[in-house]
Design a protein around this motif. Structure first.
Motif, mmCIF file in Angstrom:
data_model
loop_
_atom_site.group_PDB
_atom_site.id
_atom_site.type_symbol
_atom_site.label_atom_id
_atom_site.label_comp_id
_atom_site.label_asym_id
_atom_site.label_seq_id
_atom_site.Cartn_x
_atom_site.Cartn_y
_atom_site.Cartn_z
ATOM 1 N N ARG A 222 9.927 -20.712 115.367
ATOM 2 C CA ARG A 222 10.472 -21.131 113.980
ATOM 3 C C ARG A 222 10.815 -22.618 114.412
ATOM 4 O O ARG A 222 11.481 -22.797 115.355
ATOM 5 C CB ARG A 222 11.664 -20.444 113.501
ATOM 6 N N ASN A 223 10.302 -23.549 113.594
ATOM 7 C CA ASN A 223 10.540 -24.989 113.683
ATOM 8 C C ASN A 223 10.303 -25.404 115.052
ATOM 9 O O ASN A 223 10.782 -26.519 115.493
ATOM 10 C CB ASN A 223 11.888 -25.374 113.338
ATOM 11 N N ASN A 224 9.622 -24.738 115.737
ATOM 12 C CA ASN A 224 9.037 -25.232 117.258
ATOM 13 C C ASN A 224 10.187 -25.362 118.254
ATOM 14 O O ASN A 224 10.361 -26.005 119.147
ATOM 15 C CB ASN A 224 8.600 -26.580 117.059
ATOM 16 N N ARG A 225 11.214 -24.597 117.910
ATOM 17 C CA ARG A 225 12.465 -24.471 118.733
ATOM 18 C C ARG A 225 12.204 -23.545 120.100
ATOM 19 O O ARG A 225 11.972 -22.602 119.594
ATOM 20 C CB ARG A 225 13.706 -24.337 117.907
ATOM 21 N N PRO A 226 12.672 -24.176 121.110
ATOM 22 C CA PRO A 226 12.408 -23.018 122.258
ATOM 23 C C PRO A 226 13.582 -22.087 122.122
ATOM 24 O O PRO A 226 14.670 -22.194 121.889
ATOM 25 C CB PRO A 226 12.904 -23.934 123.655
ATOM 26 N N GLY A 227 12.938 -21.003 122.622
ATOM 27 C CA GLY A 227 13.739 -19.745 122.582
ATOM 28 C C GLY A 227 14.071 -18.794 121.057
ATOM 29 O O GLY A 227 14.726 -17.936 120.991
ATOM 30 N N ALA A 228 13.606 -19.602 120.018
ATOM 31 C CA ALA A 228 13.796 -19.105 118.512
ATOM 32 C C ALA A 228 12.662 -17.750 118.391
ATOM 33 O O ALA A 228 11.838 -17.708 119.039
ATOM 34 C CB ALA A 228 13.560 -20.062 117.748
ATOM 35 N N LYS A 229 12.980 -17.429 117.328
ATOM 36 C CA LYS A 229 11.804 -16.208 116.934
ATOM 37 C C LYS A 229 10.660 -16.792 116.464
ATOM 38 O O LYS A 229 10.494 -17.731 116.383
ATOM 39 C CB LYS A 229 12.583 -15.594 115.782
#
Length: 308
Positions: A222-229
């Motif tokens: 999600r939103n290219n965030r590291p560690g996100a779903k």
């Protein structure tokens, strides 16, 4: 029992009495039908009609009925000799137009009047061929969803991928700026939203003909965030729309059109209408990541659609 001699005696006595009656009495009996009481008139007859009937015994019944129907309070009654003739039918406008036609009018011009022409066979065939072509290019069992089937999409990271994915080129006659990979569930939701709320959002005379697609299937978080779903884009259940192209060639972007005076009302109307067909709807006011596009996905929530 009475004998024959007795009957003959009674007959002779009756004949004798008849002969002795006065002649004047027989005359009165003969005149009885002519001097009998005339039947009284119906109460519905007007005084004028009653007086006429009383004074003229030879008046026709039809004349009395006509007088009652047309002049119950009138002093004038149709005479017995006048019959009730039907009125002439008024002349039609067509006959009057023909009568007023100039005498020097060329008769050949009459065949050039504006009458509907018979539809050529080619038009019907073109319509059938177009529908056949659309049916051949349809996916997800819906003729209004055009594209091709690509089958299963394998993800490059855990949680990504889509089974029975399709590559969509247009929905409800509105083309996509790029072929977009998604599931049939996403394609059906997109078609429902476009056909019902997007196509005529800017007016019936300037319809939306194309959607600018900012993103479709992409295996990412999600939103290219590291560690996100994993994003719904990574499951083929999301699509991002950044603009709308109209029939006159105008491109209305979400970034500039969201607050523009001429387009902010239809923009907000489309964003609000997406809640329902889609489970998640994010617009320019949701966060900084969606200032320039609508994020639409078919994720389901227990509380219903999530729209910001």
């Amino acid at each position: 029992m009475i004998g024959g001699e007795q009957l003959r005696g009674w007959a002779v006595a009756l004949a004798t009495v008849t002969c002795l009656l006065p002649v004047s009495s027989l005359a009165v009996q003969a005149d009885a039908p002519e001097t009998s009481l005339r039947p009284t008139l119906r109460p519905s007859l007007s005084p004028a009609v009653a007086a006429t009937v009383a004074s003229d015994g030879a008046i026709a019944r039809a004349d009395v009925v006509a007088a009652v129907a047309t002049g119950a309070g009138s002093s004038r009654v149709a005479s017995p000799s006048s019959g009730l003739r039907p009125q002439l039918r008024p002349v039609s406008a067509q006959l009057l137009a023909v009568a007023a036609r100039p005498a020097d009018l060329d008769a050949s011009l009459l065949d050039q009047s504006l009458v509907p022409l018979v539809r050529p066979d080619g038009i019907a065939q073109q319509a059938l061929f177009k529908r056949r072509r659309l049916r051949q290019g349809s996916v997800c069992g819906d003729i209004d969803i055009q594209g091709k089937e690509i089958g299963a999409v394998v993800g490059t990271m855990p949680g990504c991928g889509a089974a029975d994915a399709v590559q969509v080129t247009s929905v409800a006659g509105v083309t996509l700026s790029q072929s977009s990979v998604m599931t049939c569930e996403t394609a059906a939701a997109l078609k429902r939203w476009v056909s019902k709320d997007v196509e005529k959002a800017f007016g019936r005379r300037n319809r939306v003909v194309s959607l600018r697609v900012a993103a479709h299937y992409a295996c990412r978080t999600r939103n290219n965030r590291p560690g996100a779903k994993v994003s719904e884009h990574g499951r083929g259940k999301a699509i991002d729309i950044s603009g709308f192209k109209l029939e006159d060639g105008t491109l209305v972007s979400v970034l500039s059109g969201w607050n523009a005076r001429a387009t902010r009302k239809p923009m907000r109307k489309m964003w609000k209408a997406a809640c329902g067909p889609f489970g998640t709807v994010l617009g320019p006011e949701s966060d900084r990541h969606h200032r320039d596009h609508f994020h639409l996905d078919v994720a389901s929530y227990r509380s219903g659609s999530y729209c910001r």
